[in-house]
Design a protein around this motif. Structure first.
Motif, PDB file in Angstrom:
ATOM      1  N   UNK A  66       0.834  -1.194   0.000  1.00  0.00           N
ATOM      2  CA  UNK A  66       0.000   0.000   0.000  1.00  0.00           C
ATOM      3  C   UNK A  66       0.874   1.251   0.000  1.00  0.00           C
ATOM      4  N   UNK A  67       1.958   1.221   0.755  1.00  0.00           N
ATOM      5  CA  UNK A  67       2.907   2.340   0.760  1.00  0.00           C
ATOM      6  C   UNK A  67       3.540   2.478  -0.629  1.00  0.00           C
ATOM      7  N   UNK A  68       3.892   1.357  -1.248  1.00  0.00           N
ATOM      8  CA  UNK A  68       4.455   1.379  -2.605  1.00  0.00           C
ATOM      9  C   UNK A  68       3.469   2.038  -3.572  1.00  0.00           C
ATOM     10  N   UNK A  69       2.209   1.644  -3.497  1.00  0.00           N
ATOM     11  CA  UNK A  69       1.193   2.213  -4.386  1.00  0.00           C
ATOM     12  C   UNK A  69       1.063   3.720  -4.174  1.00  0.00           C
ATOM     13  N   UNK A  70       1.106   4.161  -2.932  1.00  0.00           N
ATOM     14  CA  UNK A  70       1.044   5.598  -2.647  1.00  0.00           C
ATOM     15  C   UNK A  70       2.249   6.324  -3.248  1.00  0.00           C
ATOM     16  N   UNK A  71       3.432   5.733  -3.122  1.00  0.00           N
ATOM     17  CA  UNK A  71       4.635   6.342  -3.706  1.00  0.00           C
ATOM     18  C   UNK A  71       4.527   6.418  -5.231  1.00  0.00           C
ATOM     19  N   UNK A  72       3.981   5.373  -5.846  1.00  0.00           N
ATOM     20  CA  UNK A  72       3.802   5.377  -7.298  1.00  0.00           C
ATOM     21  C   UNK A  72       2.826   6.474  -7.727  1.00  0.00           C
ATOM     22  N   UNK A  73       1.760   6.657  -6.961  1.00  0.00           N
ATOM     23  CA  UNK A  73       0.797   7.716  -7.269  1.00  0.00           C
ATOM     24  C   UNK A  73       1.446   9.094  -7.136  1.00  0.00           C
ATOM     25  N   UNK A  74       2.272   9.268  -6.113  1.00  0.00           N
ATOM     26  CA  UNK A  74       2.984  10.538  -5.935  1.00  0.00           C
ATOM     27  C   UNK A  74       3.939  10.791  -7.094  1.00  0.00           C
ATOM     28  N   UNK A  75       4.661   9.768  -7.501  1.00  0.00           N
ATOM     29  CA  UNK A  75       5.609   9.903  -8.613  1.00  0.00           C
ATOM     30  C   UNK A  75       4.870  10.205  -9.915  1.00  0.00           C
ATOM     31  N   UNK A  76       3.718   9.576 -10.124  1.00  0.00           N
ATOM     32  CA  UNK A  76       2.932   9.840 -11.335  1.00  0.00           C
ATOM     33  C   UNK A  76       2.461  11.292 -11.368  1.00  0.00           C
TER      34      UNK A  76
END
Length: 108
Positions: A66-76
């Motif tokens: 879930x933390x990974x997904x949040x980081x990916x959304x931030x990077x996007x």
């Protein structure tokens, strides 16, 4: 849990290690153009393979993913705001198909 017992999974050190691992996994997923939503839809066995391919020990819970997904959304979001930056484009987007399979359209 007794009041004197420590929840080792949620100490400051555990949170820091989880964040470090999530950052490592997010870099790998980002370079393959995998979105946060796509990542969270992957089955557990594929997530374990992805973690190993990233050189990380697979997380034992979905909390790290879930933390990974949040980081990916931030990077996007950052990439959308900075499209000319060299790091705004995934380096290995062609490898996405190895991890995220598009649904096969049904025969009509």
């Amino acid at each position: 849990m007794e009041p004197d017992e420590v929840d080792f999974a949620h100490t400051d050190a555990a949170d820091r290690k989880r964040r470090e691992k999530a950052t490592e996994l997010a870099r790998f997923a980002w370079d393959r153009a995998i979105s946060g939503a796509e990542l969270l839809e992957l089955p557990d066995d594929r997530l374990r393979k992805l973690a190993r391919a990233a050189g990380a020990n697979p997380p034992s819970t979905r909390e790290t993913w879930t933390v990974v997904a949040d980081l990916l959304d931030q990077k996007s979001a950052w990439a959308a705001a900075n499209p000319d930056h060299p790091q705004a484009s995934p380096a290995h987007a062609d490898e996405k198909i190895m991890w995220v399979k598009r649904p096969i359209p049904p025969w009509t």
